[in-house]
Design an enzyme around this catalytic site. Structure first.
Site, PDB file in Angstrom:
ATOM      1  N   ARG A   1      64.802  22.075  30.989  1.00  0.00           N
ATOM      2  CA  ARG A   1      64.198  20.829  31.284  1.00  0.00           C
ATOM      3  C   ARG A   1      64.788  19.576  30.860  1.00  0.00           C
ATOM      4  O   ARG A   1      64.140  18.462  30.490  1.00  0.00           O
ATOM      5  CB  ARG A   1      62.592  21.065  30.734  1.00  0.00           C
ATOM      6  CG  ARG A   1      61.743  21.953  31.176  1.00  0.00           C
ATOM      7  CD  ARG A   1      61.571  21.870  32.692  1.00  0.00           C
ATOM      8  NE  ARG A   1      60.448  22.669  33.143  1.00  0.00           N
ATOM      9  CZ  ARG A   1      60.886  24.039  33.692  1.00  0.00           C
ATOM     10  NH1 ARG A   1      62.032  24.255  34.298  1.00  0.00           N
ATOM     11  NH2 ARG A   1      59.883  24.509  34.229  1.00  0.00           N
TER      12      ARG A   1
ATOM     13  N   SER B   1      52.916  20.711  34.750  1.00  0.00           N
ATOM     14  CA  SER B   1      52.519  21.507  33.506  1.00  0.00           C
ATOM     15  C   SER B   1      52.617  20.141  32.333  1.00  0.00           C
ATOM     16  O   SER B   1      53.596  19.206  32.620  1.00  0.00           O
ATOM     17  CB  SER B   1      53.972  22.337  33.124  1.00  0.00           C
ATOM     18  OG  SER B   1      53.827  23.522  34.026  1.00  0.00           O
TER      19      SER B   1
ATOM     20  N   GLU C   1      56.400  18.564  28.379  1.00  0.00           N
ATOM     21  CA  GLU C   1      57.109  18.672  29.573  1.00  0.00           C
ATOM     22  C   GLU C   1      56.922  17.285  30.619  1.00  0.00           C
ATOM     23  O   GLU C   1      57.890  16.701  31.139  1.00  0.00           O
ATOM     24  CB  GLU C   1      56.907  19.824  30.487  1.00  0.00           C
ATOM     25  CG  GLU C   1      57.713  19.829  31.912  1.00  0.00           C
ATOM     26  CD  GLU C   1      57.652  21.311  32.367  1.00  0.00           C
ATOM     27  OE1 GLU C   1      57.780  21.130  33.615  1.00  0.00           O
ATOM     28  OE2 GLU C   1      57.654  22.281  31.489  1.00  0.00           O
TER      29      GLU C   1
END
Length: 317
Positions: free
Chosen positions: A176, A225, A307
């Site tokens: 990420r 998310s 996130e």
């Protein structure tokens, strides 16, 4: 091409062939529909226009690239500096053999679909929201595949206005994330996928979409998310995989499924999704996420990492 000059109050902002807006509310540009105003929003006319603008923008004015606004909470006080939004001039897709060259403003799902039509397998991108620029910057992924697996190179405009090409070995992908230079904006990317039968790829994407719609609050005001899965617990998409240790399971076990604050709530369908019921402020959403994070930490000792990106000033202006 018409050159628009910034009003006198914006004399620190360079001339541009693109479009420049003052004090525009950012809630209109995000999936969560929250966020205060930006000092300026800049929509460049071309890569060269963006480079010229960045080159002459005073270095003490911050720059924030905003794509589809699908993975961000912009706080109620808004953003200081310049928000850069790439328009249709940056949304082209060209396919040559196994190589797919895309503009940073192209929607990721569209890249997957057009590639499938050409018999190129980039199917894992189909259910990822947002645009290519954000997907490259955050190494987006699902079902065990990530942008780094298909990435070949990208063109970027640096904060000081240089146009550069960054190869796969130079971008520093991580889970990420990536190590793009501070303030750099992705303007183009080149992906490469394996060849496969178009019909099979279409069938695979249809199953992915069906699964997403059955397990995630698709169509709601959400931002994907809230938290990253802890290391070692990323989803593979395989039938029968264990969910123990995943972010949604930890939030669920902490009793936060369906929890609400103001107009914000945690989805009953998937407890790693925040939802704005139409009345939420960014403050509501962020406070509820933080409550879930602290409760998971207290009960399990796991410190969940965000996130969703949280940017801007607290409060309202």
């Amino acid at each position: 091409m018409e050159i628009r000059r910034a009003p006198e109050k914006l004399n620190a902002v360079p001339e541009t062939a693109g479009r420049l807006f003052r004090n525009r509310v950012l809630a209109d540009y995000t999936w969560l529909k929250v966020g205060g105003p930006a000092d300026w929003i800049f929509q460049p006319a071309s890569i060269e226009d963006l480079a010229q603008f960045m080159r002459h923008l005073p270095c003490d004015i911050s720059v924030y690239p905003l794509g589809a606004g699908s993975n961000v909470i912009i706080r109620d006080g808004g953003l200081r500096g310049v928000v850069v939004r790439l328009g249709r001039e940056f949304a082209g897709i060209e396919i040559d053999g196994r190589s797919v060259s895309v503009g940073a403003a192209a929607r990721v799902a569209r890249v997957a679909s057009e590639s499938a039509d050409a018999g190129i397998d980039l199917t894992f991108l189909r259910t990822i929201p947002g645009t290519v620029g954000g997907a490259v910057s955050m190494n987006a992924g699902c079902y065990g595949s990530y942008v780094e697996d298909i990435f070949r190179e990208a063109r970027i405009v640096t904060r000081d206005g240089r146009i550069e090409t960054v190869a796969a070995g130079e971008i520093g992908f991580a889970y990420r994330g990536s190590r793009l230079p501070d303030g750099a904006i992705v303007v183009e990317a080149v992906f490469e996928g394996r060849q496969a039968r178009s019909g099979r790829l279409r069938e695979l994407m249809a199953r992915q979409v069906e699964r997403r719609n059955a397990t995630q609050p698709y169509g709601e005001r959400t931002a994907g998310s809230i938290f990253r899965n802890p290391v070692g617990y990323s989803s593979t998409g395989e039938d029968g995989e264990s969910h123990e240790g995943k972010a949604w399971k930890l939030i669920d076990s902490a009793g936060m499924r369906g929890a609400a604050q103001g107009g914000a709530r945690i989805s009953e369908l998937h407890s790693n999704f925040l939802i704005n019921d139409g009345r939420a402020t960014a403050g509501d959403l962020e406070a509820l996420a933080e409550k879930a994070r602290k409760k998971v930490l207290q009960l399990t000792g796991v410190a969940l990492e965000y996130e969703v990106e949280r940017v801007g000033q607290h409060g309202s202006i």
